[in-house]
Design a protein around this motif. Structure first.
Motif: not given
Length: 227
Positions: A57-60, A69-72
């Motif tokens: 949640e912190a990363a989001r 940035v997130s990668q699937p």
């Protein structure tokens, strides 16, 4: 519940996500994680002494602030910037601060003026004996005061969100865009314009001040991209 972590300060269970986000932000701004690096969720959870859920949640939250940035199916990575994205950050910042100084021009009080002068003196001091992170933080604090004194609190909140990206951009370069003493002094014309109470003069001074910063930081980013 209090848990002692490895490599991070003690954190409280209350408001856990925000505390983890703040600590990760500090680590990112200090350069503990290089641009493009994968943040291993499981390792961070062990370091903090918590489950993976609050770390995720912190990363989001940091992704929403433009720092990760997130990668699937791969997780979160430290964001990289290019010069075009940097221009977008500075363009939006200029829009916000133009509006702030126009609002402030007609309502600047003696107390506000004294507070801004004091902040400028703090910037001069850290230019001589502070770290790069302190110099950036005090610079941001001056501009935040302009927004705060404008009286528009929504503007302040947008500025705060944008500044996460702005700080990160500058620290990715590894230095300020100019000699720290010169950066501090470059704020004096903005103060001089505010004392005139002339909204057009304030906007012109701010345009020049931020425009120079945008140009020089952009040049440094483009040099990095050309390496």
């Amino acid at each position: 519940m209090t848990t002692t972590t490895s490599g991070f300060a003690t954190i409280q269970q209350r408001d856990l996500v925000n505390q983890i986000a703040d600590m990760l932000t500090e680590a990112l701004l200090k350069g503990d994680f290089a641009p493009g690096v994968h943040l291993a969720e499981a390792q961070l959870a062990r370091d903090f002494g918590v489950s993976r859920a609050p770390v995720r949640e912190a990363a989001r939250l940091l992704e929403s602030r433009g720092m990760l940035v997130s990668q699937p199916r791969r997780g979160f990575f430290v964001r990289t910037f290019n010069a075009a994205e940097l221009d977008d950050v500075y363009d939006l910042r200029l829009c916000l601060e133009r509006h702030a100084v126009r609002l402030l021009a007609g309502k600047l009080t003696a107390e506000m003026e004294a507070a801004l002068d004091a902040q400028l003196e703090t910037m001069r001091r850290v230019a001589n004996d502070g770290t790069a992170l302190q110099q950036i933080e005090e610079d941001v604090a001056f501009h935040r005061m302009l927004c705060q004194f404008s009286g528009n609190q929504r503007l302040v909140r947008v500025f705060d969100e944008l500044c996460h990206e702005m700080r990160f951009c500058i620290l990715l370069i590894g230095q300020l865009y100019d000699d720290p003493a010169q950066v501090a002094e470059s704020h004096q014309p903005v103060m001089d314009a505010l004392r005139t109470r002339d909204a057009n003069a304030c906007e012109a001074a701010l345009d020049y001040h931020i425009g120079i910063a945008q140009q020089r930081v952009g040049e440094m980013f483009r040099e990095r991209e050309g390496q």
